[in-house]
Design a protein around this motif. Structure first.
Motif, PDB file in Angstrom:
ATOM      1  N   MET B  46      86.279  97.346  51.165  1.00  0.00           N
ATOM      2  CA  MET B  46      85.685  98.229  50.166  1.00  0.00           C
ATOM      3  C   MET B  46      84.198  97.911  50.014  1.00  0.00           C
ATOM      4  O   MET B  46      83.343  98.783  50.124  1.00  0.00           O
ATOM      5  CB  MET B  46      86.384  98.039  48.827  1.00  0.00           C
ATOM      6  N   PHE B  47      83.904  96.659  49.709  1.00  0.00           N
ATOM      7  CA  PHE B  47      82.528  96.236  49.443  1.00  0.00           C
ATOM      8  C   PHE B  47      82.274  94.854  50.048  1.00  0.00           C
ATOM      9  O   PHE B  47      83.194  94.073  50.225  1.00  0.00           O
ATOM     10  CB  PHE B  47      82.275  96.090  47.936  1.00  0.00           C
ATOM     11  N   SER B  48      80.991  94.580  50.331  1.00  0.00           N
ATOM     12  CA  SER B  48      80.588  93.202  50.546  1.00  0.00           C
ATOM     13  C   SER B  48      79.249  92.975  49.858  1.00  0.00           C
ATOM     14  O   SER B  48      78.419  93.886  49.749  1.00  0.00           O
ATOM     15  CB  SER B  48      80.508  92.842  52.031  1.00  0.00           C
ATOM     16  N   TYR B  49      79.087  91.754  49.370  1.00  0.00           N
ATOM     17  CA  TYR B  49      77.860  91.332  48.709  1.00  0.00           C
ATOM     18  C   TYR B  49      77.355  90.080  49.417  1.00  0.00           C
ATOM     19  O   TYR B  49      78.128  89.199  49.763  1.00  0.00           O
ATOM     20  CB  TYR B  49      78.135  90.978  47.242  1.00  0.00           C
ATOM     21  N   ASN B  50      76.044  90.008  49.582  1.00  0.00           N
ATOM     22  CA  ASN B  50      75.430  88.799  50.096  1.00  0.00           C
ATOM     23  C   ASN B  50      74.371  88.350  49.102  1.00  0.00           C
ATOM     24  O   ASN B  50      73.436  89.108  48.807  1.00  0.00           O
ATOM     25  CB  ASN B  50      74.814  89.028  51.479  1.00  0.00           C
ATOM     26  N   ASN B  51      74.523  87.147  48.573  1.00  0.00           N
ATOM     27  CA  ASN B  51      73.576  86.651  47.578  1.00  0.00           C
ATOM     28  C   ASN B  51      73.344  87.656  46.446  1.00  0.00           C
ATOM     29  O   ASN B  51      72.207  87.951  46.077  1.00  0.00           O
ATOM     30  CB  ASN B  51      72.224  86.334  48.212  1.00  0.00           C
ATOM     31  N   LYS B  52      74.417  88.179  45.934  1.00  0.00           N
ATOM     32  CA  LYS B  52      74.435  89.115  44.806  1.00  0.00           C
ATOM     33  C   LYS B  52      73.914  90.505  45.159  1.00  0.00           C
ATOM     34  O   LYS B  52      73.785  91.360  44.286  1.00  0.00           O
ATOM     35  CB  LYS B  52      73.644  88.560  43.609  1.00  0.00           C
ATOM     36  N   GLU B  53      73.612  90.737  46.429  1.00  0.00           N
ATOM     37  CA  GLU B  53      73.096  92.046  46.832  1.00  0.00           C
ATOM     38  C   GLU B  53      74.184  92.828  47.575  1.00  0.00           C
ATOM     39  O   GLU B  53      74.825  92.288  48.484  1.00  0.00           O
ATOM     40  CB  GLU B  53      71.881  91.860  47.734  1.00  0.00           C
ATOM     41  N   LEU B  54      74.367  94.094  47.212  1.00  0.00           N
ATOM     42  CA  LEU B  54      75.363  94.933  47.878  1.00  0.00           C
ATOM     43  C   LEU B  54      74.944  95.186  49.325  1.00  0.00           C
ATOM     44  O   LEU B  54      73.840  95.665  49.594  1.00  0.00           O
ATOM     45  CB  LEU B  54      75.501  96.258  47.131  1.00  0.00           C
ATOM     46  N   ILE B  55      75.835  94.869  50.248  1.00  0.00           N
ATOM     47  CA  ILE B  55      75.565  95.056  51.672  1.00  0.00           C
ATOM     48  C   ILE B  55      76.388  96.206  52.236  1.00  0.00           C
ATOM     49  O   ILE B  55      75.899  97.012  53.008  1.00  0.00           O
ATOM     50  CB  ILE B  55      75.880  93.759  52.459  1.00  0.00           C
ATOM     51  N   ILE B  56      77.664  96.229  51.897  1.00  0.00           N
ATOM     52  CA  ILE B  56      78.559  97.256  52.424  1.00  0.00           C
ATOM     53  C   ILE B  56      79.242  97.976  51.270  1.00  0.00           C
ATOM     54  O   ILE B  56      79.742  97.354  50.345  1.00  0.00           O
ATOM     55  CB  ILE B  56      79.643  96.633  53.343  1.00  0.00           C
ATOM     56  N   ASN B  57      79.237  99.295  51.337  1.00  0.00           N
ATOM     57  CA  ASN B  57      80.014 100.117  50.415  1.00  0.00           C
ATOM     58  C   ASN B  57      80.698 101.157  51.290  1.00  0.00           C
ATOM     59  O   ASN B  57      80.055 102.072  51.789  1.00  0.00           O
ATOM     60  CB  ASN B  57      79.097 100.771  49.385  1.00  0.00           C
ATOM     61  N   GLU B  58      81.989 100.982  51.498  1.00  0.00           N
ATOM     62  CA  GLU B  58      82.699 101.828  52.452  1.00  0.00           C
ATOM     63  C   GLU B  58      83.221 103.093  51.786  1.00  0.00           C
ATOM     64  O   GLU B  58      84.430 103.285  51.644  1.00  0.00           O
ATOM     65  CB  GLU B  58      83.860 101.049  53.080  1.00  0.00           C
ATOM     66  N   THR B  59      82.335 103.947  51.355  1.00  0.00           N
ATOM     67  CA  THR B  59      82.679 105.246  50.754  1.00  0.00           C
ATOM     68  C   THR B  59      83.809 105.128  49.746  1.00  0.00           C
ATOM     69  O   THR B  59      84.790 105.868  49.784  1.00  0.00           O
ATOM     70  CB  THR B  59      83.049 106.282  51.835  1.00  0.00           C
ATOM     71  N   VAL B  60      83.662 104.155  48.885  1.00  0.00           N
ATOM     72  CA  VAL B  60      84.639 103.961  47.824  1.00  0.00           C
ATOM     73  C   VAL B  60      84.250 104.858  46.642  1.00  0.00           C
ATOM     74  O   VAL B  60      83.057 105.010  46.358  1.00  0.00           O
ATOM     75  CB  VAL B  60      84.654 102.483  47.407  1.00  0.00           C
ATOM     76  N   PRO B  61      85.212 105.481  45.951  1.00  0.00           N
ATOM     77  CA  PRO B  61      84.863 106.332  44.797  1.00  0.00           C
ATOM     78  C   PRO B  61      84.003 105.606  43.770  1.00  0.00           C
ATOM     79  O   PRO B  61      84.117 104.387  43.589  1.00  0.00           O
ATOM     80  CB  PRO B  61      86.236 106.697  44.217  1.00  0.00           C
ATOM     81  N   ASN B  62      83.183 106.357  43.078  1.00  0.00           N
ATOM     82  CA  ASN B  62      82.287 105.779  42.075  1.00  0.00           C
ATOM     83  C   ASN B  62      83.024 105.102  40.937  1.00  0.00           C
ATOM     84  O   ASN B  62      82.423 104.344  40.164  1.00  0.00           O
ATOM     85  CB  ASN B  62      81.376 106.873  41.498  1.00  0.00           C
ATOM     86  N   ARG B  63      84.301 105.392  40.794  1.00  0.00           N
ATOM     87  CA  ARG B  63      85.089 104.748  39.734  1.00  0.00           C
ATOM     88  C   ARG B  63      85.198 103.232  39.972  1.00  0.00           C
ATOM     89  O   ARG B  63      85.518 102.489  39.054  1.00  0.00           O
ATOM     90  CB  ARG B  63      86.485 105.346  39.681  1.00  0.00           C
ATOM     91  N   PHE B  64      84.955 102.820  41.195  1.00  0.00           N
ATOM     92  CA  PHE B  64      84.999 101.401  41.533  1.00  0.00           C
ATOM     93  C   PHE B  64      83.579 100.848  41.493  1.00  0.00           C
ATOM     94  O   PHE B  64      82.704 101.334  42.213  1.00  0.00           O
ATOM     95  CB  PHE B  64      85.584 101.190  42.937  1.00  0.00           C
ATOM     96  N   SER B  65      83.378  99.835  40.675  1.00  0.00           N
ATOM     97  CA  SER B  65      82.042  99.255  40.588  1.00  0.00           C
ATOM     98  C   SER B  65      82.142  97.739  40.689  1.00  0.00           C
ATOM     99  O   SER B  65      82.653  97.082  39.774  1.00  0.00           O
ATOM    100  CB  SER B  65      81.335  99.674  39.303  1.00  0.00           C
ATOM    101  N   PRO B  66      81.663  97.183  41.793  1.00  0.00           N
ATOM    102  CA  PRO B  66      81.629  95.727  41.915  1.00  0.00           C
ATOM    103  C   PRO B  66      80.432  95.170  41.171  1.00  0.00           C
ATOM    104  O   PRO B  66      79.399  95.846  41.036  1.00  0.00           O
ATOM    105  CB  PRO B  66      81.477  95.523  43.423  1.00  0.00           C
TER     106      PRO B  66
END
Lengths: 116, 115
Positions: B46-66
């Protein structure tokens, strides 16, 4: 697009028998390849991985896998299965995206049952 | 000494509710991930973060917020839960900035059931 295929959804083997779980990938270059195991109700544990060098890699719990570039395969093997090996096995690839960009693309898994 | 921990382990809730899942790793890793495993056991990032920065967002609905308050934590907030959100959510982490060959270490999963 990258993809991973595990053709066998479910395999049953007898305890002490040998095991081979198949994995094929689709990718433009040689990706990094992984096998993970998921025991019931648990998270995923890495068994082994390949990214360069010897195409036969050894992992934990007596597992090994062989990378065959010509067949785009990375099959997992074990010479003698133990009852505790019953679990779901996932093959995964990590495409080379560069930098800190890193993700695993998983196959659909193979459920291994072990008969006494 | 749990390496990657998630809370809660089980979450049962009604459609339309908002819920959060927390993830913490004590491995000193820089990169953290959320994966979703559906009822057919298919795992997808779904997502990946590196050092608190969003790196990957795999077209996940906006209802999901990491949200990553620091390198050791990556929480997942889900708004307006839907039946299709029922799944097992896995958090994972990997070592600093080394790229695709690094092992990802997975948490035990959070089993979400939306009624």
């Amino acid at each position: 697009a990258q993809s991973v295929t595990q053709p066998d959804i479910h395999i049953t083997v007898s305890e002490g028998a040998s095991l081979e779980l198949r994995c094929n990938y689709s990718y433009g270059a040689t990706p990094y390849l992984f096998w993970y195991v998921q025991s019931p109700g648990q998270g995923l544990q890495l068994l082994l991985k390949y990214f360069s060098g010897d195409t036969l890699v050894q992992g934990i719990k007596g597992f090994e896998a062989e990378f065959k570039r010509s067949q785009s395969s990375f099959n997992l093997r074990k010479p003698s299965v133990h009852w505790s090996d019953a679990a779901e096995y996932f093959c995964a690839v990590a495409p080379l995206l560069g930098g800190a960009t890193n993700k695993l693309i998983f196959g659909t898994g193979t459920l291994l049952a072990v008969q006494p | 000494d749990t390496a990657v921990s998630q809370t809660p382990k089980y979450l049962v809730t009604q459609m339309g509710n908002d819920k959060s899942i927390k993830c913490e790793q004590n491995l000193g890793h820089d990169t953290m991930y959320w994966y979703k495993q559906d009822s057919k056991k298919f795992l997808k990032i779904m997502f990946s973060y590196n050092n608190k920065e969003l790196i990957i967002n795999e077209t996940v609905p906006n209802r999901f917020s990491p949200k990553s308050p620091d390198k050791a934590h990556l929480n997942l907030h889900i708004n307006s839960l839907e039946l299709g959100d029922s799944a097992v959510y896995f958090c994972a982490s990997s070592p600093p900035a080394a790229g695709a060959q690094e092992t990802q270490y997975f948490g035990p999963g959070t089993r979400l059931l939306v009624l």
